[in-house]
Scaffold this motif. Structure first.
Motif, PDB file in Angstrom:
ATOM      1  N   ILE A 162       0.817  -1.214   0.000  1.00  0.00           N
ATOM      2  CA  ILE A 162       0.000   0.000   0.000  1.00  0.00           C
ATOM      3  C   ILE A 162       0.854   1.269   0.000  1.00  0.00           C
ATOM      4  O   ILE A 162       0.336   2.368  -0.189  1.00  0.00           O
ATOM      5  N   SER A 163       2.136   1.107   0.241  1.00  0.00           N
ATOM      6  CA  SER A 163       3.105   2.200   0.090  1.00  0.00           C
ATOM      7  C   SER A 163       4.482   1.557   0.133  1.00  0.00           C
ATOM      8  O   SER A 163       4.602   0.343   0.273  1.00  0.00           O
ATOM      9  N   ASN A 164       5.510   2.360   0.003  1.00  0.00           N
ATOM     10  CA  ASN A 164       6.858   1.813   0.057  1.00  0.00           C
ATOM     11  C   ASN A 164       7.113   1.120   1.388  1.00  0.00           C
ATOM     12  O   ASN A 164       6.947   1.717   2.460  1.00  0.00           O
ATOM     13  N   HIS A 165       7.462  -0.157   1.308  1.00  0.00           N
ATOM     14  CA  HIS A 165       7.857  -0.950   2.466  1.00  0.00           C
ATOM     15  C   HIS A 165       6.707  -1.299   3.416  1.00  0.00           C
ATOM     16  O   HIS A 165       6.950  -1.779   4.524  1.00  0.00           O
ATOM     17  N   ILE A 166       5.486  -1.066   3.001  1.00  0.00           N
ATOM     18  CA  ILE A 166       4.337  -1.386   3.860  1.00  0.00           C
ATOM     19  C   ILE A 166       3.341  -2.224   3.062  1.00  0.00           C
ATOM     20  O   ILE A 166       2.972  -1.870   1.934  1.00  0.00           O
TER      21      ILE A 166
END
Length: 285
Positions: A162-166
């Motif tokens: 859902i986003s960078n690294h998540i």
């Protein structure tokens, strides 16, 4: 015998198109949609050459490959194996009839022994072709099953970035031992590929959380922790919480939240009308 083989060859060559058409019109083999009439004609030609000893070694290889190609085509569309066996049975009958017709009408004096030898050679050939066909059909089917299992494996535990690294891992439906193993292995692979630092596992769609499911969730959390990933479990409904307490499962060492929305919001995410946004503040991940 050589001259009689040549005469039989000429007989079959004159009848090859008719043989192919009769074979296709009387069996479900034409329903494949992948193999073409040209391939069936090539198979008929190869059998004629082998039967009459016209370049038998070269044609034998071609006929075997043709049988394997037919098997792959049939397996891809999941055609019942009995349909193909019926097709070979009719193919055998057509060739046997042609041998009988030639023996009865030929200007050559064809003995019963010679007709028997041709029939014997034909049967041995077709038995080998059928064996190769079934072997290739099984191999192709197994490959397809492995591919389907891999697809199911990927869909059983999809980690959604859902986003960078998540990422979010939404679990839906019952979890048995096999799926639990898939979830663990697939989740770890995807987390590593996505270089995640945070993973949210939502179990609001899991109807029952028993000891086995809880144990697998613990394994996922422990394994991701070793990868440096913080894992939060959300969606523990009241009835599941009661069950967890009754069977004595200890979630005290695992970060849990009531819902995925709450879990995300505590990490700087805000959800409005189905859209996910990130607050630009010091709490943002």
């Amino acid at each position: 015998m050589k001259s009689k083989n040549s005469a039989l060859y000429q007989h079959f060559m004159k009848r090859s198109s008719h043989i192919t058409d009769e074979w296709l019109s009387n069996t479900p083999i034409q329903q494949s949609g992948l193999s073409t009439a040209k391939q069936y004609k090539e198979f008929v030609q190869a059998v004629i050459n082998i039967l009459t000893e016209k370049k038998p070694q070269k044609e034998w290889k071609a006929a075997l490959e043709c049988a394997r190609k037919l098997a792959r085509d049939k397996a891809v569309i999941q055609a019942p194996i009995h349909e193909s066996l019926k097709g070979f049975k009719i193919f055998r009958r057509i060739f046997m009839d042609e041998i009988e017709t030639f023996s009865n009408e030929s200007a050559h004096d064809i003995s019963k022994k010679e007709a028997f030898e041709w029939s014997k050679r034909l049967n041995l050939m077709l038995d080998e072709f059928i064996e190769q066909f079934m072997d290739e059909y099984d191999r192709t089917t197994i490959r397809q099953l492995h591919a389907q299992k891999e697809m199911i494996r990927e869909l059983s535990a999809p980690v959604i970035p859902i986003s960078n690294h998540i990422g979010v891992l939404p679990l839906i439906g019952e979890i048995d031992t096999n799926r639990a193993k898939v979830i663990l292995e697939s989740a770890l692979e995807q987390c590593a590929e996505l270089h995640l630092t945070h993973l949210f596992i939502d179990i609001s769609g899991v109807p029952i959380v028993d000891t086995m499911v809880a144990y697998q969730l613990f394994r996922v959390v422990d394994s991701t922790r070793l990868l440096g990933i913080e894992t939060i479990i959300s969606g523990i409904r009241p009835e599941i919480a009661q069950t967890v307490v009754k069977i004595g499962i200890d979630f005290s060492n695992i970060k849990t939240e009531q819902s995925l929305a709450v879990a995300l919001s505590k990490k700087g995410f805000r959800i409005w009308e189905g859209d996910v946004s990130v607050q630009n503040d010091k709490n943002m991940v």
